[in-house]
Design an enzyme around this catalytic site. Sequence first.
Site, PDB file in Angstrom:
ATOM      1  N   GLU A   8      39.401  43.849  53.017  1.00 37.39           N
ATOM      2  CA  GLU A   8      40.569  43.591  52.175  1.00 37.39           C
ATOM      3  C   GLU A   8      41.727  43.120  53.047  1.00 37.39           C
ATOM      4  OE1 GLU A   8      43.231  42.752  49.730  1.00 37.39           O
ATOM      5  OE2 GLU A   8      41.303  43.382  48.884  1.00 37.39           O
ATOM      6  N   GLU A  56      34.518  40.558  43.351  1.00 41.65           N
ATOM      7  CA  GLU A  56      35.124  40.138  42.089  1.00 41.65           C
ATOM      8  C   GLU A  56      36.153  39.088  42.479  1.00 41.65           C
ATOM      9  OE1 GLU A  56      37.459  39.115  39.916  1.00 41.65           O
ATOM     10  OE2 GLU A  56      38.330  41.034  39.299  1.00 41.65           O
ATOM     11  N   ARG A  77      35.426  44.061  32.474  1.00 42.25           N
ATOM     12  CA  ARG A  77      35.253  43.694  33.877  1.00 42.25           C
ATOM     13  C   ARG A  77      34.656  44.828  34.689  1.00 42.25           C
ATOM     14  NH1 ARG A  77      38.037  45.567  38.141  1.00 42.25           N
ATOM     15  NH2 ARG A  77      38.277  44.251  39.992  1.00 42.25           N
ATOM     16  N   HIS A  82      46.264  45.742  40.206  1.00 40.91           N
ATOM     17  CA  HIS A  82      45.058  46.565  40.337  1.00 40.91           C
ATOM     18  C   HIS A  82      44.859  47.441  39.103  1.00 40.91           C
ATOM     19  CE1 HIS A  82      44.480  45.243  44.448  1.00 40.91           C
ATOM     20  NE2 HIS A  82      45.780  45.395  44.606  1.00 40.91           N
ATOM     21  N   ASP A 104      40.690  46.852  32.787  1.00 45.47           N
ATOM     22  CA  ASP A 104      39.870  45.887  32.054  1.00 45.47           C
ATOM     23  C   ASP A 104      38.450  46.457  31.977  1.00 45.47           C
ATOM     24  OD1 ASP A 104      38.285  43.799  31.168  1.00 45.47           O
ATOM     25  OD2 ASP A 104      39.299  42.270  32.366  1.00 45.47           O
ATOM     26  N   GLY A 149      37.062  41.096  49.506  1.00 51.06           N
ATOM     27  CA  GLY A 149      38.267  41.293  48.709  1.00 51.06           C
ATOM     28  C   GLY A 149      38.173  42.593  47.943  1.00 51.06           C
ATOM     29  N   HIS A 170      41.084  40.665  31.045  1.00 51.29           N
ATOM     30  CA  HIS A 170      42.419  40.323  31.558  1.00 51.29           C
ATOM     31  C   HIS A 170      42.517  38.846  31.936  1.00 51.29           C
ATOM     32  CE1 HIS A 170      40.531  40.664  35.550  1.00 51.29           C
ATOM     33  NE2 HIS A 170      41.593  40.056  36.028  1.00 51.29           N
ATOM     34  N   GLU A 184      37.243  35.822  56.805  1.00 48.27           N
ATOM     35  CA  GLU A 184      37.115  34.741  57.778  1.00 48.27           C
ATOM     36  C   GLU A 184      37.486  35.178  59.188  1.00 48.27           C
ATOM     37  OE1 GLU A 184      37.780  32.841  53.749  1.00 48.27           O
ATOM     38  OE2 GLU A 184      38.681  34.494  54.864  1.00 48.27           O
ATOM     39  N   GLU A 223      43.217  30.384  42.054  1.00 52.00           N
ATOM     40  CA  GLU A 223      43.477  31.453  43.019  1.00 52.00           C
ATOM     41  C   GLU A 223      42.242  32.319  43.280  1.00 52.00           C
ATOM     42  OE1 GLU A 223      47.001  33.701  42.049  1.00 52.00           O
ATOM     43  OE2 GLU A 223      48.237  32.288  43.162  1.00 52.00           O
TER      44      GLU A 223
END
Length: 351
Positions: A84, A127, A38, A29, A35, A62, A286, A113, A136
């Site tokens: 999350e 993101e 980003r 994190h 970054d 997420g 990153h 989900e 991933e």
Amino acid sequence: MSHAGKKRKLDKNRQDRLYFDSYSDVTIHEEMIADHVRTNTYRTAIHRNSESIRGKVVLDVGAGTGVLSIFCAQAGALKVYAVEACSIAEQAEQIVKHNNLEDRIEVIRGTVETVDLPEKVDVIVSEWMGYALLHESMLNSVLYARDKWLKPDGIILPNKAELYIAPMCDPVAEDRLHFWYTVKDKYGVDMSCMYDFARKCVMNSDITVNTVTVEDVLSHPARFAEIDLHTVTVEELRSVKGQFSCESFGSAAVNAFCVFFTVTFPCPDKLQPIVLSTSPFKPETHWKQAVLYLGGAVEVVQDTPVTGEVSMYPSEGSARHICIHVDYTIGEEKRQAKTFSIPDWSAEAQP
């Protein structure tokens, strides 16, 4: 990395657990928020879309530490559901309270989900990008959220992704191979016969995540795929592929391909869209770039054509891990093909 034995295929629950566990430590994190390209691009894009966010309901897929959720609240969101799955959600709750936003941001622990939201949402922000875009990545989860929770006229931030490839020369790899020809002069032992063995080790089938310098890129990058997040399906993500064609800048030795991505945010005020780029021609992120080493170097001159097709698909061993297959022709050389993957150390560690 040993290929002597067949890797054990990880069941989906273990794949997910390993994936989410990797986000439970502060390091990843810290790297993402530090970054600047980003984080600031997301912040700018969210505030640029404030007219679409103000007074609306947002889903952050997420959410991590919740920074994007907070950006949305600052842009005027009425309600933000910060979903999350890993334990960093506890820290996200603290950050939300620390910023006095608990009345507008609700942190929900779980996967998108499995969680149940009380309403449809106007905006999805996430993101989700991984190395080489799809390694991933959480894109499947974003699409699930889109299909289940997004209103028909809702927006997705970002809403488009593009993949690019370019031939390159990695001088470090060449220096490592040339090293074996220098041993005799240094120590009186001829080790030039190590070259072929070293080439197989250095120019292997791993996707190497590294920073590529502009000087090492040998052509204008070629776009080979585009993903529209409003329309793409999970089935289509099982094989993302496209053709590419480019011409070399000058005389050099092509020993690898460089793959990178961009994501684009809608821009309602009709200005230029906001683009987050991981190109070696742009400031470093990153994600860096994905380097795919060829079996050996191929000499090119000015305007030598480099053509081929790229196919990206999930690994058989782990659906979250990406494989990249490249069919390519460089100049007059015969067509070659090579398949690459990022080493899955978690699978190797299984008894």
